[in-house]
Design an enzyme around this catalytic site. Structure first.
Site, PDB file in Angstrom:
ATOM      1  N   HIS A   3       0.855  -1.189   0.000  1.00 53.51           N
ATOM      2  CA  HIS A   3       0.000   0.000   0.000  1.00 53.51           C
ATOM      3  C   HIS A   3       0.890   1.239   0.000  1.00 53.51           C
ATOM      4  O   HIS A   3       2.027   1.205   0.493  1.00 53.51           O
ATOM      5  CB  HIS A   3      -0.887   0.025   1.236  1.00 53.51           C
ATOM      6  N   GLU A  57       0.913   3.879   1.817  1.00 51.70           N
ATOM      7  CA  GLU A  57       1.373   4.296   3.142  1.00 51.70           C
ATOM      8  C   GLU A  57       2.545   3.450   3.639  1.00 51.70           C
ATOM      9  O   GLU A  57       3.513   3.978   4.193  1.00 51.70           O
ATOM     10  CB  GLU A  57       0.234   4.196   4.170  1.00 51.70           C
ATOM     11  N   CYS A  62      -2.555  -0.196   7.397  1.00 58.20           N
ATOM     12  CA  CYS A  62      -1.797   1.052   7.263  1.00 58.20           C
ATOM     13  C   CYS A  62      -1.939   1.943   8.496  1.00 58.20           C
ATOM     14  O   CYS A  62      -0.963   2.547   8.935  1.00 58.20           O
ATOM     15  CB  CYS A  62      -2.230   1.785   5.996  1.00 58.20           C
ATOM     16  N   CYS A 104      -6.343   1.920   5.633  1.00 54.39           N
ATOM     17  CA  CYS A 104      -6.994   0.696   6.104  1.00 54.39           C
ATOM     18  C   CYS A 104      -6.413   0.331   7.473  1.00 54.39           C
ATOM     19  O   CYS A 104      -5.537   1.019   7.988  1.00 54.39           O
ATOM     20  CB  CYS A 104      -6.747  -0.435   5.098  1.00 54.39           C
TER      21      CYS A 104
END
Length: 145
Positions: free
Chosen positions: A46, A48, A79, A76
């Site tokens: 992801h 992040e 993260c 999410c």
């Protein structure tokens, strides 16, 4: 957030969900990231997480206490947990994620639990632009499929 959107556009071009993140320390961008889940066949890639890894490498430290993150889509649970664990001071969020958002949309890891670090956050930064890139992406993806 403009720089995070540039990262999201890089993801879009790779047919990745267009999410971008940048980490700032003392007013300077020290790390960037965009989604690479499909490209790398890795669910942890992801924006992040990638930005956190790059910032940690640049600072040679896992604690990012004096850093702030700008991210186009609400993090999410994975993260948000990484943000808490890396001790990021504040997160600026473009738009909410009503399906998997862990900063207030589905649950809020930043405020609802007694972790050893509290993350400040602010939502709605360049919200229209952040929403538009996601809507355009999924519209285009449906055309391709």
């Amino acid at each position: 957030m403009k720089e995070a959107l540039k990262e999201a556009k890089k993801a879009y071009k790779k047919l990745e969900v267009p999410v971008g993140a940048v980490i700032v320390k003392n007013g300077e961008i020290i790390a960037r990231g965009h989604n690479l889940k499909e490209t790398k066949c890795d669910t942890t890639k992801h924006a992040e997480i990638i930005a956190i890894q790059r910032a940690s490498k640049k600072l040679n430290a896992w604690r990012l206490e004096d850093c702030e993150m700008y991210v186009t889509l609400e993090p999410c649970t994975m993260c948000a947990g990484a943000i808490i664990n890396s001790r990021i001071k504040k997160v600026y969020i473009g738009t909410e994620d009503l399906k998997t958002g862990a900063c207030g949309s589905i649950l809020n890891l930043f405020t609802d639990y007694k972790f050893n670090h509290k993350v400040e956050y602010e939502k709605g930064i360049m919200q229209k632009e952040c929403e538009k890139i996601l809507k355009d992406f999924f519209k285009d993806l449906r055309k391709i499929k």
